[in-house]
Scaffold this motif. Structure first.
Motif, PDB file in Angstrom:
ATOM      1  N   HIS A  64       0.871  -1.180   0.000  1.00 26.00           N
ATOM      2  CA  HIS A  64       0.000   0.000   0.000  1.00 26.00           C
ATOM      3  C   HIS A  64       0.909   1.233   0.000  1.00 26.00           C
ATOM      4  CE1 HIS A  64      -3.602   2.342   0.496  1.00 26.00           C
ATOM      5  NE2 HIS A  64      -2.958   3.052   1.402  1.00 26.00           N
ATOM      6  N   ILE A  65       0.662   2.124  -0.945  1.00 25.45           N
ATOM      7  CA  ILE A  65       1.476   3.343  -1.029  1.00 25.45           C
ATOM      8  C   ILE A  65       0.571   4.574  -0.974  1.00 25.45           C
ATOM      9  CG2 ILE A  65       3.317   2.243  -2.354  1.00 25.45           C
ATOM     10  CD1 ILE A  65       2.158   3.830  -4.782  1.00 25.45           C
ATOM     11  N   THR A  66       1.106   5.613  -0.410  1.00 27.19           N
ATOM     12  CA  THR A  66       0.463   6.921  -0.427  1.00 27.19           C
ATOM     13  C   THR A  66       1.532   7.928  -0.791  1.00 27.19           C
ATOM     14  OG1 THR A  66      -1.040   6.256   1.358  1.00 27.19           O
ATOM     15  CG2 THR A  66      -0.831   8.619   0.925  1.00 27.19           C
ATOM     16  N   TYR A  67       1.282   8.667  -1.843  1.00 20.50           N
ATOM     17  CA  TYR A  67       2.230   9.730  -2.170  1.00 20.50           C
ATOM     18  C   TYR A  67       1.484  11.054  -2.251  1.00 20.50           C
ATOM     19  CZ  TYR A  67       0.913   9.005  -7.125  1.00 20.50           C
ATOM     20  OH  TYR A  67       0.236   8.867  -8.307  1.00 20.50           O
ATOM     21  N   THR A  68       2.149  12.082  -1.757  1.00 19.60           N
ATOM     22  CA  THR A  68       1.574  13.421  -1.716  1.00 19.60           C
ATOM     23  C   THR A  68       2.579  14.369  -2.369  1.00 19.60           C
ATOM     24  OG1 THR A  68       0.534  12.861   0.382  1.00 19.60           O
ATOM     25  CG2 THR A  68       0.609  15.191  -0.205  1.00 19.60           C
ATOM     26  N   VAL A  69       2.098  15.156  -3.332  1.00 21.04           N
ATOM     27  CA  VAL A  69       2.936  16.148  -3.997  1.00 21.04           C
ATOM     28  C   VAL A  69       2.192  17.478  -3.944  1.00 21.04           C
ATOM     29  CG1 VAL A  69       4.078  16.831  -6.140  1.00 21.04           C
ATOM     30  CG2 VAL A  69       3.945  14.405  -5.510  1.00 21.04           C
ATOM     31  N   ASP A  70       2.802  18.456  -3.294  1.00 19.40           N
ATOM     32  CA  ASP A  70       2.199  19.785  -3.143  1.00 19.40           C
ATOM     33  C   ASP A  70       0.784  19.711  -2.577  1.00 19.40           C
ATOM     34  OD1 ASP A  70       4.494  20.983  -4.131  1.00 19.40           O
ATOM     35  OD2 ASP A  70       3.770  20.977  -6.194  1.00 19.40           O
ATOM     36  N   GLY A  71       0.581  18.810  -1.620  1.00 24.58           N
ATOM     37  CA  GLY A  71      -0.714  18.699  -0.948  1.00 24.58           C
ATOM     38  C   GLY A  71      -1.708  17.771  -1.625  1.00 24.58           C
ATOM     39  N   ALA A  72      -1.467  17.356  -2.864  1.00 23.16           N
ATOM     40  CA  ALA A  72      -2.373  16.445  -3.571  1.00 23.16           C
ATOM     41  C   ALA A  72      -1.986  15.012  -3.215  1.00 23.16           C
ATOM     42  CB  ALA A  72      -2.294  16.671  -5.077  1.00 23.16           C
ATOM     43  N   LYS A  73      -2.919  14.294  -2.595  1.00 22.12           N
ATOM     44  CA  LYS A  73      -2.634  12.959  -2.049  1.00 22.12           C
ATOM     45  C   LYS A  73      -3.240  11.871  -2.938  1.00 22.12           C
ATOM     46  CE  LYS A  73      -2.978  10.898   2.504  1.00 22.12           C
ATOM     47  NZ  LYS A  73      -3.563  11.100   3.828  1.00 22.12           N
ATOM     48  N   THR A  74      -2.456  10.810  -3.164  1.00 19.59           N
ATOM     49  CA  THR A  74      -2.907   9.642  -3.911  1.00 19.59           C
ATOM     50  C   THR A  74      -2.561   8.414  -3.088  1.00 19.59           C
ATOM     51  OG1 THR A  74      -2.459  10.745  -6.020  1.00 19.59           O
ATOM     52  CG2 THR A  74      -2.669   8.350  -6.075  1.00 19.59           C
ATOM     53  N   ALA A  75      -3.561   7.531  -2.890  1.00 22.78           N
ATOM     54  CA  ALA A  75      -3.329   6.300  -2.122  1.00 22.78           C
ATOM     55  C   ALA A  75      -3.829   5.117  -2.939  1.00 22.78           C
ATOM     56  CB  ALA A  75      -4.056   6.376  -0.790  1.00 22.78           C
ATOM     57  N   LYS A  76      -3.049   4.013  -2.933  1.00 22.63           N
ATOM     58  CA  LYS A  76      -3.443   2.818  -3.673  1.00 22.63           C
ATOM     59  C   LYS A  76      -2.621   1.625  -3.212  1.00 22.63           C
ATOM     60  CE  LYS A  76      -2.423   4.670  -7.708  1.00 22.63           C
ATOM     61  NZ  LYS A  76      -2.264   4.786  -9.149  1.00 22.63           N
ATOM     62  N   THR A  77      -3.148   0.454  -3.481  1.00 23.60           N
ATOM     63  CA  THR A  77      -2.411  -0.782  -3.271  1.00 23.60           C
ATOM     64  C   THR A  77      -1.901  -1.199  -4.646  1.00 23.60           C
ATOM     65  OG1 THR A  77      -3.780  -1.403  -1.398  1.00 23.60           O
ATOM     66  CG2 THR A  77      -2.529  -3.170  -2.456  1.00 23.60           C
ATOM     67  N   VAL A  78      -0.603  -1.481  -4.711  1.00 18.95           N
ATOM     68  CA  VAL A  78       0.009  -1.782  -6.004  1.00 18.95           C
ATOM     69  C   VAL A  78       0.696  -3.133  -5.951  1.00 18.95           C
ATOM     70  CG1 VAL A  78       0.350   0.640  -6.581  1.00 18.95           C
ATOM     71  CG2 VAL A  78       2.172  -0.602  -5.424  1.00 18.95           C
ATOM     72  N   THR A  79       0.820  -3.725  -7.111  1.00 17.41           N
ATOM     73  CA  THR A  79       1.599  -4.949  -7.277  1.00 17.41           C
ATOM     74  C   THR A  79       2.960  -4.520  -7.789  1.00 17.41           C
ATOM     75  OG1 THR A  79      -0.393  -6.214  -7.784  1.00 17.41           O
ATOM     76  CG2 THR A  79       1.715  -7.171  -8.470  1.00 17.41           C
ATOM     77  N   LEU A  80       4.007  -5.056  -7.173  1.00 13.42           N
ATOM     78  CA  LEU A  80       5.366  -4.668  -7.560  1.00 13.42           C
ATOM     79  C   LEU A  80       5.819  -5.457  -8.773  1.00 13.42           C
ATOM     80  CD1 LEU A  80       6.994  -4.394  -4.031  1.00 13.42           C
ATOM     81  CD2 LEU A  80       5.802  -2.650  -5.364  1.00 13.42           C
ATOM     82  N   PRO A  81       6.654  -4.900  -9.612  1.00 13.78           N
ATOM     83  CA  PRO A  81       7.276  -3.581  -9.531  1.00 13.78           C
ATOM     84  C   PRO A  81       6.269  -2.483  -9.897  1.00 13.78           C
ATOM     85  CG  PRO A  81       7.978  -4.661 -11.550  1.00 13.78           C
ATOM     86  CD  PRO A  81       7.125  -5.641 -10.798  1.00 13.78           C
ATOM     87  N   TRP A  82       6.544  -1.282  -9.386  1.00 11.28           N
ATOM     88  CA  TRP A  82       5.665  -0.127  -9.612  1.00 11.28           C
ATOM     89  C   TRP A  82       6.528   1.114  -9.839  1.00 11.28           C
ATOM     90  CZ3 TRP A  82       5.071   4.435  -6.725  1.00 11.28           C
ATOM     91  CH2 TRP A  82       3.968   5.218  -7.059  1.00 11.28           C
ATOM     92  N   ARG A  83       6.032   1.967 -10.706  1.00  8.81           N
ATOM     93  CA  ARG A  83       6.771   3.194 -11.021  1.00  8.81           C
ATOM     94  C   ARG A  83       5.782   4.321 -11.274  1.00  8.81           C
ATOM     95  NH1 ARG A  83      11.278   2.811 -15.367  1.00  8.81           N
ATOM     96  NH2 ARG A  83      12.591   3.113 -13.568  1.00  8.81           N
ATOM     97  N   ARG A  84       6.151   5.518 -10.832  1.00 10.96           N
ATOM     98  CA  ARG A  84       5.341   6.719 -11.104  1.00 10.96           C
ATOM     99  C   ARG A  84       6.300   7.862 -11.395  1.00 10.96           C
ATOM    100  NH1 ARG A  84       1.113   6.396 -12.737  1.00 10.96           N
ATOM    101  NH2 ARG A  84       0.293   5.271 -10.991  1.00 10.96           N
ATOM    102  N   THR A  85       6.033   8.593 -12.486  1.00  9.33           N
ATOM    103  CA  THR A  85       6.814   9.777 -12.843  1.00  9.33           C
ATOM    104  C   THR A  85       5.874  10.974 -12.784  1.00  9.33           C
ATOM    105  OG1 THR A  85       8.254   8.487 -14.282  1.00  9.33           O
ATOM    106  CG2 THR A  85       8.223  10.874 -14.624  1.00  9.33           C
ATOM    107  N   ILE A  86       6.276  11.986 -12.061  1.00  9.60           N
ATOM    108  CA  ILE A  86       5.450  13.179 -11.890  1.00  9.60           C
ATOM    109  C   ILE A  86       6.221  14.371 -12.436  1.00  9.60           C
ATOM    110  CG2 ILE A  86       4.284  14.659 -10.211  1.00  9.60           C
ATOM    111  CD1 ILE A  86       4.294  12.054  -8.393  1.00  9.60           C
TER     112      ILE A  86
END
Length: 139
Positions: A64-86
């Motif tokens: 389960h991951i939660t990432y927040t960038v400049d106050g905008a929050k995203t939460a999800k359960t992911v299957t590895l491997p996982w990648r996000r580019t912002i």
């Protein structure tokens, strides 16, 4: 008569020239001498640049991951491997970010990068791989 005519012509020309040269007209405007000036040296402030923030989690399992960038929050359960580019637009006061990891079973390595350069890394194996990474991106 020619001498008189010639004399009158010279006299008329002399009067015309003196009228033009010394004719009273509006007084020339005078200006006060300029006040001393102060030199100001302006430093060029670099313009903010766009940046790329990357989250990469390699390994096996779910998380389960939660990432927040400049106050905008995203939460999800992911299957590895996982990648996000912002993609972060130029911003004078920079960007704040946070990545939280929790639960699940996994063997994982987390790498956070800015503009392709790793800035934070961690690894975990087993159950309840909890952790967090945070920081800011600016010029």
């Amino acid at each position: 008569m020619t001498a008189v005519r010639h004399g009158l012509t010279l006299l008329t020309a002399a009067l015309a020239l003196s009228a033009c040269a010394g004719a009273p007209g509006p007084a020339p405007k005078t200006t006060a001498s300029p006040s001393p000036s102060t030199s100001v040296i302006m430093k060029k402030t670099p313009r903010p640049k766009a940046h790329t923030l990357g989250f990469r989690i390699t390994g096996h399992g779910t998380m389960h991951i939660t990432y927040t960038v400049d106050g905008a929050k995203t939460a999800k359960t992911v299957t590895l491997p996982w990648r996000r580019t912002i993609h972060l637009p130029p911003r004078a006061d920079g960007h704040d970010w946070r990545l939280k990891l929790s639960g699940g079973y996994s063997t994982s390595t987390v790498v956070v990068s800015v503009d392709g350069t790793p800035i934070s890394q961690s690894s975990c194996a087993g159950t309840n791989c909890n952790g967090s990474h945070s920081g800011s991106v600016g010029d």
